[in-house]
Scaffold this motif. Structure first.
Motif, PDB file in Angstrom:
ATOM      1  N   GLN A   8      -8.705  -2.274  -0.128  1.00  0.00           N
ATOM      2  CA  GLN A   8      -7.294  -1.916  -0.299  1.00  0.00           C
ATOM      3  C   GLN A   8      -6.655  -2.592  -1.512  1.00  0.00           C
ATOM      4  N   ARG A  32     -15.016  -7.834   8.684  1.00  0.00           N
ATOM      5  CA  ARG A  32     -14.476  -6.471   8.545  1.00  0.00           C
ATOM      6  C   ARG A  32     -13.137  -6.500   7.817  1.00  0.00           C
ATOM      7  N   GLN A  34     -12.181  -4.827   4.252  1.00  0.00           N
ATOM      8  CA  GLN A  34     -11.079  -3.854   4.248  1.00  0.00           C
ATOM      9  C   GLN A  34     -10.016  -4.231   3.225  1.00  0.00           C
TER      10      GLN A  34
END
Length: 263
Positions: free
Chosen positions: A177, A169, A173
């Motif tokens: 970003q 995860r 992520q």
């Protein structure tokens, strides 16, 4: 009004909770996109009465981190410590001075090597020195002082505990970003990054820019396959030194991006 495109250079800060606030504020002020994800936390360790007596009877006391100070001051009245006080870093020194209301000596070189180079720690033969620290960590300070004839005792006021993280995860992520730079201030955190993320994400990690704080950390990073040209060594773990290194890498990233676009 002309709206500028978002800055593609985003920074990941991995300092433990409570140690990153000023750095995050600095990134905000500079409008540098960033994410924050601590990998470890600290838990207080109960200090035994015998260890408190060691503290009061010491000839010199060394604190290696802010956590060493904060986790001890909740259990002991540090204003009763009469021995000269030393801290590895300036932020630790500030916390210790607040807790003890005494003067604290800290080196400009905020590492174990810098502490051992202080003139006050050269002639310590026969002195009893107490080092307040967490679990594990480097043995360099103790070894250096023992070699100079001092008697050295440890007091462990806290322990570092890895946080339970979902590596897949986090990997997804951070890619979303557009993380381009990762700031790491200990070998433990650097190792945890590679342990926490799945093997398939390790090449992505190796392609990031890295801000590290010592030659020893740089050697570890290179052993993980991170190219030396992707590493910027900050002058210290102080927030301003980390910000300066981030800004240098940011300029380098944009110069490389603009050069690639021109080609």
């Amino acid at each position: 009004m002309l709206q500028l495109p978002p800055d593609p250079f985003s920074v990941l800060i991995t300092r433990p909770a409570g140690r990153a606030d000023s750095l995050l504020d600095g990134l905000e002020q500079l409008s540098i996109p960033h994410a924050y994800q601590p990998l470890i936390t600290t838990q207080q360790v109960t200090v035994k009465p015998r260890e408190q007596h060691l503290l009061l009877d010491a000839d010199l006391v060394v604190f290696v981190s802010i956590a060493a100070v904060t986790c001890l001051e909740t259990q002991c009245d540090l204003t009763k410590v009469q021995a000269p006080l030393f801290a590895v870093g300036r932020t630790t020194a500030a916390a210790l001075q607040r807790a003890t209301t005494q003067a604290v000596t800290a080196p400009d070189d905020q590492r174990s090597e810098g502490l051992l180079a202080l003139p006050q720690l050269q002639d310590v033969a026969g002195k009893h020195i107490v080092i307040v620290r967490g679990n594990g960590g480097r043995e360099l300070i103790k070894q250096g002082l023992l070699a100079r004839g001092a008697k050295v005792s440890y007091i462990q006021s806290y322990k570092r505990v890895p946080l339970p993280l979902d590596g897949q995860r986090l990997s997804d992520q951070w890619r979303q970003q557009q993380i381009q730079c990762i700031v790491v201030t200990s070998n433990e955190i650097l190792s945890l990054l590679f342990q926490s993320l799945p093997d398939a994400a390790h090449d992505w990690l190796r392609q990031r820019f890295w801000v590290l704080i010592s030659p020893r950390m740089q050697e570890t990073a290179i052993s993980f396959g991170i190219p030396q040209q992707q590493i910027m060594q900050a002058d210290s773990a102080h927030d301003q030194a980390l910000l300066d290194a981030i800004c240098q890498l940011r300029r380098k990233f944009h110069e490389r991006t603009e050069s690639g676009a021109a080609d």
